[in-house]
Write an enzyme that holds these catalytic residues in place. Sequence first.
Site, PDB file in Angstrom:
ATOM      1  N   ASP A  72       0.816  -1.220   0.000  1.00  0.00           N
ATOM      2  CA  ASP A  72       0.000   0.000   0.000  1.00  0.00           C
ATOM      3  C   ASP A  72       0.848   1.268   0.000  1.00  0.00           C
ATOM      4  O   ASP A  72       2.058   1.232   0.230  1.00  0.00           O
ATOM      5  CB  ASP A  72      -0.949   0.016   1.209  1.00  0.00           C
ATOM      6  CG  ASP A  72      -0.205   0.024   2.543  1.00  0.00           C
ATOM      7  OD1 ASP A  72       0.769  -0.748   2.687  1.00  0.00           O
ATOM      8  OD2 ASP A  72      -0.575   0.805   3.435  1.00  0.00           O
ATOM      9  N   GLU A  88       0.293  -1.009   5.733  1.00  0.00           N
ATOM     10  CA  GLU A  88       1.354  -0.496   6.618  1.00  0.00           C
ATOM     11  C   GLU A  88       1.115   0.961   6.968  1.00  0.00           C
ATOM     12  O   GLU A  88       1.393   1.389   8.073  1.00  0.00           O
ATOM     13  CB  GLU A  88       2.721  -0.664   5.941  1.00  0.00           C
ATOM     14  CG  GLU A  88       3.917  -0.486   6.891  1.00  0.00           C
ATOM     15  CD  GLU A  88       4.353   0.962   7.095  1.00  0.00           C
ATOM     16  OE1 GLU A  88       5.063   1.230   8.080  1.00  0.00           O
ATOM     17  OE2 GLU A  88       3.975   1.833   6.277  1.00  0.00           O
TER      18      GLU A  88
HETATM   19 ZN   LIG Z   1       6.683   2.311   3.783  1.00  0.00          ZN
END
Ligand SMILES: [Zn+2]
Length: 574
Positions: free
Chosen positions: A169, A236
């Site tokens: 992501d 994340e």
């Molecule tokens: Zn990163």
Amino acid sequence: MEKSLPTTEQAPQAPPKHHVRRTVSTVLLVALTLYLLAPLLGDSASRDVPHHATKKASCVQPPPLFPATTDEKLSRMYDFVGTEAFKNATIIRHSGAVKIDTSSFDDMGPVGEDKRWDTRYAFHDYLAETFPRLHKGLKLEKVNTFGLLYTWKGSDESLKPLVLMSHQDVVPVPASTVDAWTHPPFSGHYDGRFIWGRGSSDCKNQLVAEMETVELLLEADYKPKRTVVLSFGFDEEISGREGAGSLATFLIDRYGKDGVAAIVDEGAGFSEQWGQVFALPGVAEKGYTDVHITVRYPGGHSSIPTDHTSIGILSELISKIEAVQYRTYLADESPMLGLMQCGADHAPDFPKTLKKLLGKRSSSAKTCKAKPDLLALEAAKMGRPVKYLMQTSQAVDVIEGGVKVNALPERTTVTVNHRINIGDAPEMVWHHLTALAKPIAEKYNLTLHAFDGTKEAPLSISLSPSDTTLKVAPVTPTELDVISPYSILAGTTRAVYGEEIVVAPGMMTGNTDTRYYWPITKHIFRFGPGYDPTTDAGLGNIHTVDEKVSVANHIGMVKWFTLFVQNMDEAALE
Ligand SMILES: [Zn+2]
Ligand SMILES: *[C@@H]1O[C@H](CO)[C@@H](O)[C@H](O)[C@H]1NC(C)=O
Ligand SMILES: *[C@@H]1O[C@H](CO)[C@@H](O)[C@H](O)[C@H]1NC(C)=O
């Protein structure tokens, strides 16, 4: 930390097998994280006689480490990574990954319900068609729908696997900033030197480099003894709970506690300091806690007020909080000590005063908590970015209280943000705040609810921690005098970039997906191994406009991973 550093000049591995281009640089490179050893001290020491003439340097660097057993296919493969043909091909592959918008949003609903997660499907399809050999040769398991777990089974089951991480992501691009980009944020535009776009350096580059590595090794018929695992989370940027959280649980279940040899994830990179270029793999992370404080006090009409209101009482507490700063100190396990030792041993402009204090410290026994840490205080003069690698930070960031000018505020709240120093703990912060709040609660005859589970109650001061609280990460061992994952990492780095590079322990002020992986290995490295000495924007502009990555940096990363996988495979490690 210091104790584990080598005292002999022992070389951990075989000498170089073939030649690489060496890079000399005096260019400032910025680490991927907030890690910045910014302004130097004025005192610029010349290369003088070591302080302890009899004592050997304790930051002895391993020689460049190349795989001992190589064959024609493998060395041709390594040479191929340096060709224009590979460069052209990887530009297209990385650029294609950047073009797929895999943004994570703070308010994402559950996986399977919130449609915004589904951009990951297109990303998976893209990887499958772009890395066909890998998808044929490795087992792919999808964990919590979008977590990608690739397993390249090694021939020796007794060896612990190597885990390479990254995340799928990216942070979103606010609509209001799109126009500010030199090239559109999801264009993946290549301008002859850089690939532009969101995710180009945080951190689809690392994901693509790891996949390129496996693809190249498979093409060269490489057969690992040690299992190699690729583990890619997908959220994340919004804490990683769904992605890395699920993947780590899955892997801990499969390989057990301490069941993995080492992990490499995104993190710090290369930086020039004291006239020396350092590679700074992140071996430690500060902890974290937000504390919410609420004061509830009787309301009423402002024309007949109480002497104090909830705003006034909380203000009194805030003043007390800001009047006391946390101690600046280096715990014995702080990687900053190792970094400074490397500076003292290898950097021409390392300040004399620091060197002297460092020498005194290493010759004395454990630091005494009651005494000021003169070394830390001296180093802290380099500025806040350095000071806060050695001190728990506190920042009063959010306040809310009062609704109307003619009504006494019945409720006022504040949030204080803390990043916790190596050696400290969230509980220490909580105890400190409790001690400050107690006399104020007594003074105003309020009940004190300090971290007892009560978020708020009438006539009280209550303190509660955020659920984002995180302990200080375990510090990764950094022995160089024995064969350790750290020494393999250091030798690999010097093999790719030359002996001009000094590898030293780095520290992160932020956290990565590795927070979920602590039980599975002691050897966690938050490290972006790409380096381009000709630019200070190799890992440029993460989380803001004009994010980009230099292609030379990206190719360096691919080279590094191809050698690291082989070196770890050969290393005499469990
Ligand atoms: Zn990163
Ligand atoms: C690489 O791409 C450039 C620019 O498109 C082209 O001029 C060059 O011939 C290509 N080289 C190879 C080896 O494919
Ligand atoms: C303090 O509060 C208690 C009840 O919360 C009350 O009984 C007592 O009278 C108060 N004392 C003062 C000095 O206001």
